[in-house]
Design an enzyme around this catalytic site. Structure first.
Site, mmCIF file in Angstrom:
data_model
loop_
_atom_site.group_PDB
_atom_site.id
_atom_site.type_symbol
_atom_site.label_atom_id
_atom_site.label_comp_id
_atom_site.label_asym_id
_atom_site.label_seq_id
_atom_site.Cartn_x
_atom_site.Cartn_y
_atom_site.Cartn_z
ATOM 1 N N LYS A 48 -0.574 24.096 3.987
ATOM 2 C CA LYS A 48 -1.314 25.365 4.012
ATOM 3 C C LYS A 48 -1.522 25.879 2.587
ATOM 4 C CE LYS A 48 0.298 26.501 8.655
ATOM 5 N NZ LYS A 48 1.200 27.251 9.533
ATOM 6 N N GLN A 92 6.142 31.004 8.897
ATOM 7 C CA GLN A 92 6.125 29.717 9.584
ATOM 8 C C GLN A 92 7.195 29.698 10.676
ATOM 9 O OE1 GLN A 92 3.799 27.365 9.073
ATOM 10 N NE2 GLN A 92 4.671 26.059 10.645
ATOM 11 N N ASP A 117 -2.294 34.798 11.398
ATOM 12 C CA ASP A 117 -1.945 33.967 12.563
ATOM 13 C C ASP A 117 -2.492 34.582 13.855
ATOM 14 O OD1 ASP A 117 -0.577 31.560 12.190
ATOM 15 O OD2 ASP A 117 1.292 32.583 11.677
HETATM 16 N N1 GUN Z 1 4.474 26.808 13.821
HETATM 17 C C1 GUN Z 1 3.746 25.981 14.612
HETATM 18 N N2 GUN Z 1 2.479 26.427 14.712
HETATM 19 C C2 GUN Z 1 2.405 27.553 13.985
HETATM 20 C C3 GUN Z 1 1.352 28.481 13.705
HETATM 21 O O1 GUN Z 1 0.212 28.357 14.141
HETATM 22 N N3 GUN Z 1 1.693 29.523 12.896
HETATM 23 C C4 GUN Z 1 2.935 29.692 12.397
HETATM 24 N N4 GUN Z 1 3.170 30.763 11.634
HETATM 25 N N5 GUN Z 1 3.921 28.854 12.644
HETATM 26 C C5 GUN Z 1 3.658 27.798 13.423
#
Ligand code: GUN
Length: 284
Positions: A48, A92, A117
């Site tokens: 990311k 995350q 998110d």
């Molecule tokens: N862990 C797995 N998928 C995601 C997501 O889309 N966002 C976040 N913040 N953590 C994750």
């Protein structure tokens, strides 16, 4: 058979975002918080941050140790909420086990304007109330990426029968809503569904988000259907596979997304789009 190539589409989306922000004096800023050292999470976070940098966004990675207290994490979020250089914040998941009971509470502390998110109830509510899928409101990243890739490949959705296996707040429920907004007839199946195979065999579009490696076999899919695999599973031998047995299923499909290189990159691409949406909302 068409391979739904998320890796290539992600590059196209990145290029487009890069162009859109090139002239901007204030760059969109993304903060990613990682608590602990979950190896998969470390890779996702790195991905990311690197993608954000490639576009020309400002990016900030906040790594907190596995035993970080709830108070310390709350403090970090509040600081980022106030930081005018940061327009998007994500934590995350999964959080370490001692913080899991507070996951919802912690996520709700993120300023909804910076919630890239789309986990905050305010954003989820706004998303839910839309009757069409719009490009200028925050939407959950994986569902948004799924709809985007289906459109890229001119997969017809209106009037089709879509089946979603999985009912999570992050993927199953919101993707079902987005497919419904695109005028598909949608069924949500899950672990308690009886006769799953009978239901999935009727799907023109099958979205699989169950978190079980190689779960979907050819007996479960209709010939000529479109299969979208949201799973990312690591086998004991180290190989990364989806929730769909790709080799077993692919010849029956009109189109299928691979793992890796399918929906994973699309989720990151959607996050990058969400950051620009959040930025535009904050600066205009
Ligand atoms: N862990 C797995 N998928 C995601 C997501 O889309 N966002 C976040 N913040 N953590 C994750």
């Amino acid at each position: 058979m068409i391979i739904l190539d998320g890796k290539t589409l992600k590059e196209k989306i990145i290029k487009n975002l890069k162009m859109k922000i090139e002239q901007k004096k204030i760059k969109p800023g993304l903060a990613v918080i990682l608590v602990g050292d979950n190896p998969a999470s470390q890779i996702y976070v790195k991905n990311k941050v690197l993608t954000a940098e490639k576009i020309g966004y400002l990016s900030k990675k906040i790594i907190l140790s596995e035993n970080t207290s709830k108070e310390k994490l709350v403090e970090a979020i509040k600081k980022l909420n106030k930081d005018s250089q940061i327009h998007g914040i994500l934590i995350q998941l999964p959080l370490p086990s001692h913080l899991k009971p507070y996951e919802k509470e912690i996520n709700n502390l993120i300023d909804p304007k910076k919630d890239v998110d789309c986990f905050h109830p305010e954003n989820m509510g706004r998303f839910f109330l839309e009757k069409k899928n719009h490009d200028d409101i925050l939407a959950p990243c994986t569902p948004k990426g799924i709809i985007r890739i289906l459109k890229e490949y001119d997969i017809e959705i209106a009037g089709k029968k879509a089946v979603v296996i999985g009912r999570s707040n992050i993927v199953g429920k919101p993707v079902a809503l987005m497919l419904c907004n695109e005028e598909a007839t949608v069924t949500i199946a899950h672990s308690q569904t009886k006769n799953l195979e009978k239901i999935t065999r009727e799907a023109d579009i099958l979205i699989v988000a169950v978190g079980k490696p190689l779960f979907v076999k050819k007996e479960m899919v209709k010939r000529g259907s479109v299969v979208v695999d949201v799973g990312i599973n690591r086998l004991p031998n180290g190989k990364v596979v989806g929730d769909v047995d790709f080799e077993n299923v692919k010849d029956k499909c009109l189109a299928i997304s691979p793992v890796p290189g399918g929906i994973g990159p699309m989720t990151v691409a959607s996050l990058m789009e969400n950051l620009l949406i959040a930025y535009n909302h904050q600066l205009t």
